[in-house]
Design an enzyme around this catalytic site. Structure first.
Site, PDB file in Angstrom:
ATOM      1  CE  LYS A  39      -0.396  -0.129   5.057  1.00  0.00           C
ATOM      2  NZ  LYS A  39      -1.312  -0.277   6.203  1.00  0.00           N
TER       3      LYS A  39
ATOM      4  CE1 TYR B  41      10.656  32.743   0.880  1.00  0.00           C
ATOM      5  CE2 TYR B  41      10.696  30.346   1.057  1.00  0.00           C
ATOM      6  CZ  TYR B  41      10.494  31.497   0.304  1.00  0.00           C
ATOM      7  OH  TYR B  41      10.133  31.398  -1.006  1.00  0.00           O
TER       8      TYR B  41
END
EC number: 5.1.1.1
Length: 369
Positions: free
Chosen positions: A38, A264
């Site tokens: 999965k 940033y």
């Protein structure tokens, strides 16, 4: 080995084979293996992983949702595949692609039988999920008579397997609870067998169950994280090898002078002349923002390089002041050094979250080291 010239997730099939052989050394040769593929094969490449597992002798696959099983079928993988979390809206997709649903409630069983009868199906394989303490999905012991009656009164479905899921099989302090789950499942499954008159496959063990409770292997075991190189235990990890290595390259090197800032919000401020390298990988690729400001690191030529400043969407910056490196050099984000297990501990999570979080925009490269 693939030399990275861009950000790639390298998938080592030889590591997968090593892990498979180690895990199967813990069980009887007659016990079947269900490979859990999965979430894109735990963040790797489900089709590539599945094809290798077929060659290694896997008997079954498990996926979470039907579209994951459909992807296997489109890759020409015909091995039986259990869908762990179907919904009524996905029944047709499941049947159209010869997938097999886990049935986990009275409503789900009633709905699937009605669908199967309407479609004229005969003995369509279904898998009964029992809740023995995880309290996520599953029938309870009180549902046994209902199940037996519904299944016995239709020819549209046949129980292919019965299973449950251990809640804490990696935790030695929860041994009593785990053993109580196993005892519950034994009692439930025996009663179903008595009621329906045939014996479906039984499976309960996950990776840590295989390693810690092999006496409860029944007819089949399910292994997911162990196949990808993690045993939920430092000692077991020594026997397993990470299948996925996230690699990138140095795009640019900067000299940052004392007092200058990086990234940033000017989150990093140089207290001395610092060499930084910018890498083309960021939080949109699975590098969590929390790894910024020296909480996380990568390796350049085997040496630890802390992530500085804030993680950007598409880039991170690292401190390479004491590392001899050049633009274009390869960088390991996680693999063997550092491992996803090491990095996950830094931010109080588990390796599952890191390896499944690698964005699908990252190129997958399948290899054999």
């Amino acid at each position: 080995m693939h030399k990275a010239t861009e950000t790639v997730l390298e998938i080592d099939l030889n590591a997968l084979a090593q892990n498979y052989r180690y895990l199967t050394s813990k069980i009887e040769k007659s016990t079947r293996v269900m490979g859990v593929v999965k979430a894109f094969g735990y963040g790797s490449d489900s089709a590539a992983i599945a094809k290798e597992l077929v060659a290694l002798g896997v008997s079954y696959f498990a996926v979470a949702y039907p579209n994951e099983g459909v992807a296997l079928r489109k890759a020409d993988i015909e091995t039986p595949c259990l869908v762990l979390h179907p919904l009524p809206a996905t029944f047709k997709q499941i049947v159209d692609h010869c997938l097999e649903p886990a049935i986990y409630s009275r409503a789900m069983l009633t709905a699937f039988i009605a669908f199967a009868e309407k479609e004229g199906l005969s003995k369509y394989p279904v898998h009964l999920k029992f809740n023995t303490g995880l309290n996520r999905l599953g029938f309870l012991a009180d549902d046994l008579d209902f199940i037996s009656e519904k299944v016995s009164n239709t020819k549209s479905v046949k129980i292919k397997s019965m299973f449950s899921h251990l809640a804490a099989s990696e935790d030695a302090s929860e041994k009593v609870f785990t053993e109580s789950q196993i005892a519950q499942f034994e009692k439930i499954s025996e009663k179903i067998i008595d009621n329906i008159g045939y014996k479906p496959l039984r499976h309960m063990l996950n990776t840590s169950g295989v390693l810690n409770y092999p006496e409860a292997q029944y007819d089949m075991v399910r292994t997911g994280i162990g196949l990808y190189g993690f045993g939920n235990d430092p000692e077991e990890n020594k026997h397993l090898k990470p299948v996925a290595t996230l690699k990138t390259v140095i795009s640019q090197i900067h000299t940052v002078n004392e007092g200058e800032t990086v990234g940033y919000n000017r989150a990093f401020k140089a207290t001395k002349t610092t060499q930084t390298a910018t890498l083309p990988v960021g939080h949109a690729d699975g590098i969590k923002r929390i790894f910024g400001n020296k909480r996380g690191w990568v390796t350049v030529h085997g040496k630890k390089a802390p992530i500085i400043g804030n993680v950007c969407m598409d880039m991170i910056m690292i401190d390479v002041t004491d590392i001899d490196c050049e633009e274009g050099d390869e960088v390991i984000v996680f693999g063997e050094n550092p491992s996803a297990d090491e990095l996950s501990q830094v931010i109080a999570t588990i390796p599952y979250e890191l390896i499944t979080g690698v964005s699908q925009r990252v190129k997958r490269v399948v290899c054999r080291k």
